[in-house]
Scaffold this motif. Sequence first.
Motif, PDB file in Angstrom:
ATOM      1  N   ARG A  45      -8.237  56.366 -20.826  1.00 14.40           N
ATOM      2  CA  ARG A  45      -7.917  57.776 -20.642  1.00 14.40           C
ATOM      3  C   ARG A  45      -9.136  58.591 -20.221  1.00 14.40           C
ATOM      4  NH1 ARG A  45      -2.760  58.125 -22.471  1.00 14.40           N
ATOM      5  NH2 ARG A  45      -2.120  56.426 -23.825  1.00 14.40           N
ATOM      6  N   GLU A  53     -13.045  61.247 -22.111  1.00 15.36           N
ATOM      7  CA  GLU A  53     -11.694  60.884 -22.489  1.00 15.36           C
ATOM      8  C   GLU A  53     -10.807  62.126 -22.570  1.00 15.36           C
ATOM      9  OE1 GLU A  53      -9.581  58.007 -25.793  1.00 15.36           O
ATOM     10  OE2 GLU A  53     -11.745  58.277 -25.787  1.00 15.36           O
ATOM     11  N   HIS A  54      -9.573  61.974 -22.139  1.00 13.79           N
ATOM     12  CA  HIS A  54      -8.547  63.035 -22.167  1.00 13.79           C
ATOM     13  C   HIS A  54      -8.857  64.195 -21.219  1.00 13.79           C
ATOM     14  CE1 HIS A  54      -6.667  60.887 -25.397  1.00 13.79           C
ATOM     15  NE2 HIS A  54      -7.774  60.944 -26.108  1.00 13.79           N
ATOM     16  N   LYS A  55      -9.568  63.926 -20.129  1.00  9.11           N
ATOM     17  CA  LYS A  55      -9.828  64.943 -19.096  1.00  9.11           C
ATOM     18  C   LYS A  55      -9.016  64.594 -17.847  1.00  9.11           C
ATOM     19  CE  LYS A  55     -12.947  67.066 -21.531  1.00  9.11           C
ATOM     20  NZ  LYS A  55     -12.578  68.240 -22.280  1.00  9.11           N
ATOM     21  N   ARG A  56      -7.743  64.295 -18.035  1.00 12.51           N
ATOM     22  CA  ARG A  56      -6.865  63.816 -16.971  1.00 12.51           C
ATOM     23  C   ARG A  56      -6.845  64.749 -15.761  1.00 12.51           C
ATOM     24  NH1 ARG A  56      -0.529  64.015 -17.129  1.00 12.51           N
ATOM     25  NH2 ARG A  56      -0.062  62.863 -15.249  1.00 12.51           N
ATOM     26  N   ARG A 103      -3.253  57.609 -13.160  1.00 16.85           N
ATOM     27  CA  ARG A 103      -3.459  58.867 -13.907  1.00 16.85           C
ATOM     28  C   ARG A 103      -2.258  59.793 -13.762  1.00 16.85           C
ATOM     29  NH1 ARG A 103      -8.463  58.682 -15.814  1.00 16.85           N
ATOM     30  NH2 ARG A 103     -10.085  57.792 -14.508  1.00 16.85           N
ATOM     31  N   TYR A 108      -3.001  57.655 -17.796  1.00 13.23           N
ATOM     32  CA  TYR A 108      -4.195  56.851 -18.075  1.00 13.23           C
ATOM     33  C   TYR A 108      -4.311  55.779 -17.002  1.00 13.23           C
ATOM     34  CZ  TYR A 108      -0.514  53.929 -20.073  1.00 13.23           C
ATOM     35  OH  TYR A 108       0.635  53.209 -20.252  1.00 13.23           O
TER      36      TYR A 108
END
Length: 151
Positions: A45, A53-56, A103, A108
């Motif tokens: 991710r 992480e979690h910066k999609r 993504r 992810y």
Amino acid sequence: MEFFLIAFIVFADQISKYGAIRYLKNRRPYVVLENFLQLNYVENRGAAFGILEHKRLFFIIITLAIIIFLSFYMIKNYNNLSIFTRISFSILIAGAAGNLIDRIRLGYVVDFISFRLKGYYNFPVFNIADTFIVISTILVVIIILFDKIEA
């Protein structure tokens, strides 16, 4: 030719990730070569090493910008770029596009190739798109070092 190269790499990347999801997800890693190579499903991710992480949305925007910029650059300067440069940029676009698809579609990136140098180093788990991104980066560095970008 470059379009077909991009399409082939993206297709190979997505098919391999489909296989990873189907045959590796929720299962123990598949050992190919003991203490060297295994196939291990991972949902990444973030970026390399799981950073950011979690910066999609950030990765989607940056990746789209890179793909658009390189595509326009190649189209505008096509006749002035060497085949080596066009291939380098094409495989970078393909690798970026392969991970971008994940993504957007999954939220992810699917990684599944795991290398280890027993007692020395465990490489981060990666995928085919990552491989082409690294190869293209090395090629672009060579091009820059030897000043071979014509346009």
